[in-house]
Enzyme design. Structure first.
Site, PDB file in Angstrom:
ATOM      1  N   GLY A 163       0.818  -1.208   0.000  1.00 25.37           N
ATOM      2  CA  GLY A 163       0.000   0.000   0.000  1.00 25.37           C
ATOM      3  C   GLY A 163       0.854   1.261   0.000  1.00 25.37           C
ATOM      4  N   THR A 164       1.941   1.219   0.734  1.00 25.72           N
ATOM      5  CA  THR A 164       2.827   2.386   0.820  1.00 25.72           C
ATOM      6  C   THR A 164       3.376   2.734  -0.556  1.00 25.72           C
ATOM      7  OG1 THR A 164       3.409   1.790   3.085  1.00 25.72           O
ATOM      8  CG2 THR A 164       4.928   3.269   1.941  1.00 25.72           C
ATOM      9  N   GLN A 177      -7.644   0.258   3.693  1.00 21.68           N
ATOM     10  CA  GLN A 177      -8.457  -0.358   4.745  1.00 21.68           C
ATOM     11  C   GLN A 177      -9.863  -0.725   4.290  1.00 21.68           C
ATOM     12  OE1 GLN A 177      -7.606  -1.555   7.559  1.00 21.68           O
ATOM     13  NE2 GLN A 177      -5.580  -0.673   7.845  1.00 21.68           N
ATOM     14  N   SER A 213      -3.902  -2.884  -0.585  1.00 21.83           N
ATOM     15  CA  SER A 213      -2.783  -3.678  -0.069  1.00 21.83           C
ATOM     16  C   SER A 213      -3.239  -5.090   0.255  1.00 21.83           C
ATOM     17  CB  SER A 213      -2.240  -3.002   1.197  1.00 21.83           C
ATOM     18  OG  SER A 213      -1.278  -3.828   1.809  1.00 21.83           O
ATOM     19  N   GLY A 214      -2.456  -6.076  -0.198  1.00 20.30           N
ATOM     20  CA  GLY A 214      -2.842  -7.476  -0.033  1.00 20.30           C
ATOM     21  C   GLY A 214      -3.021  -7.916   1.406  1.00 20.30           C
ATOM     22  N   HIS A 215      -2.099  -7.482   2.275  1.00 17.91           N
ATOM     23  CA  HIS A 215      -2.117  -8.092   3.613  1.00 17.91           C
ATOM     24  C   HIS A 215      -3.248  -7.592   4.502  1.00 17.91           C
ATOM     25  CE1 HIS A 215       0.009  -5.057   6.312  1.00 17.91           C
ATOM     26  NE2 HIS A 215       0.272  -4.553   5.129  1.00 17.91           N
ATOM     27  N   THR A 223      11.080  -7.710 -12.089  1.00 19.95           N
ATOM     28  CA  THR A 223      10.427  -8.990 -12.401  1.00 19.95           C
ATOM     29  C   THR A 223       9.181  -9.177 -11.542  1.00 19.95           C
ATOM     30  OG1 THR A 223      12.547  -9.913 -12.992  1.00 19.95           O
ATOM     31  CG2 THR A 223      10.809 -11.493 -12.480  1.00 19.95           C
ATOM     32  N   CYS A 261       4.630   6.046  19.609  1.00 15.26           N
ATOM     33  CA  CYS A 261       5.811   6.392  20.392  1.00 15.26           C
ATOM     34  C   CYS A 261       6.548   7.533  19.689  1.00 15.26           C
ATOM     35  CB  CYS A 261       6.712   5.174  20.532  1.00 15.26           C
ATOM     36  SG  CYS A 261       7.964   5.417  21.776  1.00 15.26           S
TER      37      CYS A 261
END
Ligand code: PLP
Length: 393
Positions: A82-83, A189, A209-211, A247, A334
């Protein structure tokens, strides 16, 4: 060299409610990918039939991704995440319109967008950072007033990763296009969780994004509307019709395709997810005094709840939940060694004593009712214990 011993916590022993961070890879996705590591390992660019057959699999995956979002296959560009999709869209819009030196985005974007805005500012571009109200929504009039003749791109996320709040993508896209400007949306999202139809929504670029939708980490896609100019930033090969050199990562592309196909088939099951989310949310609000929901409860992803609990530390809650095998996220980041409420909660003006104790639970279609019941039982006594120690309680 001695091998380091690592404790492994098996997925069977956790209650995983952190699906906006990442999701389990669906077993069907693994099955679809495996042959591409073993038998079908050719290079899609090779002249021989063995390699060339991978092209068919890439084409199938491209069609599966396109079908999920109402796009045409040739409008899908595979990326690494996604980034990369976010970065590529912004850089392309900037490079293709060198005379335009203004960029519009919001204060609640993912860091993949915020960091690009800051980078552009360092290069002398002007950036308008739109604020949000206490519900996490932008003001459409403010957006309209911000668009200028020299605006290169408007980039506004579809769904916020912390609160799940949805921005009105269709309305925003129409407004931006009426003003003759390019529009990008970070839909990392929302893709796979709610229906998206780009045939009727005039966005120029959309990131996914896949994950986040049960494919592996390390694969994403950028939708580029047919006719929208795209300037690649990865050069050196002709892959992806010259729009992204390197590739092709065939197993992961195949996995993303399968995950999109499954998401399309199961998108109606999201009603099950939102029912469990609402059960969790309502029970926690009822059992934990001084707890509120961050953001608009109506216009939201079905799987996400961000709950703010007064006078406790989000990190302490997370650690205690972790002991019960419950995985969630806090609303803190943080910053230079101290825990600060996240930029999203700060932009929404969530009071400090609440923002500090914010927890995000994000469900998936694999979440079970018994898991939700366990969290409902576990969290209230944890809050009680921590509040007994808190100087702010
Ligand atoms: N955009 C949003 C809204 C996200 O939630 C995330 C990941 O959390 C990203 C972009 C980045 O995606 P990736 O991890 O695939 O680079």
């Amino acid at each position: 060299m001695e091998l380091q011993r690592v404790n492994t916590i098996h997925a069977d022993n956790v209650i995983y409610l952190d699906n906006n961070a990442t999701t389990m890879v669906a077993p069907e996705v693994v099955d679809a990918m495996l042959p591409c590591f073993t038998d079908l390992y050719g290079n899609a660019s090779s002249m021989h039939t063995f390699g060339g057959q991978m092209g068919t699999r890439i084409a199938q995956a491209r069609a599966q991704v396109a079908a999920l979002i109402g796009a045409q296959p040739e409008e899908i560009l595979f990326t690494s995440c996604g980034t990369e999709s976010d970065n590529s869209a912004i850089l392309s819009a900037i490079e293709s319109q060198p005379e335009k030196r203004h960029f519009i985005t919001t204060r609640v974007e993912h860091s993949a967008i915020i960091a690009m805005g800051t980078y552009l500012e360092s290069k002398g571009y002007e950036v308008t950072w739109l604020g949000v109200d206490s519900q996490g929504q932008i003001n459409m009039e403010e957006l309209e007033a911000a668009i200028r003749k020299d605006t290169a791109l408007v980039s506004i996320m579809h769904a916020n990763n912390e609160t799940g709040v949805l921005f009105p993508m269709e309305k925003i896209a129409r407004l931006v296009k009426e003003k003759g400007c390019l529009f990008h949306t970070d839909a990392v999202q929302s893709v796979g969780k709610i229906p998206i139809d780009l045939a009727t929504t005039p966005v120029d670029f959309l990131s996914l994004s896949g994950h986040k939708l049960h494919a592996p980490k390390g694969i994403g896609a950028l939708y580029i509307r047919r006719g929208t100019r795209f300037v690649p930033f990865m050069r050196g090969g002709h892959q992806e019709r010259g729009r992204r050199a390197g590739t092709e990562n065939v197993p992961y592309i195949v996995g993303l395709g399968k995950a999109c196909e499954m998401a399309k088939a199961s998108i109606t099951e999201e009603a099950h997810v939102s029912r469990l989310r609402d059960k969790l949310e309502n029970a926690l609000l009822a059992r934990i005094p001084d707890s509120i929901v961050n953001g608009d409860r109506q216009n939201r992803l079905p799987n996400t709840t961000s709950i703010a609990i007064r006078a406790v530390e989000g990190e302490a809650l997370l650690l205690m939940l972790d002991r019960h095998g419950i995985c969630a996220s806090s609303g803190s980041a943080c910053t230079s060694g101290s825990l600060e409420p996240s930029h999203v909660l700060r932009a929404m003006g969530v009071p400090f004593t609440y923002a500090h104790g914010s927890l995000r639970f994000s469900l998936s279609r694999y979440t079970k009712e018994a898991e939700i019941d366990s969290v409902i039982e576990a969290l209230p006594p944890i809050v009680e214990k921590l509040r007994a120690l808190s100087p702010f309680a």
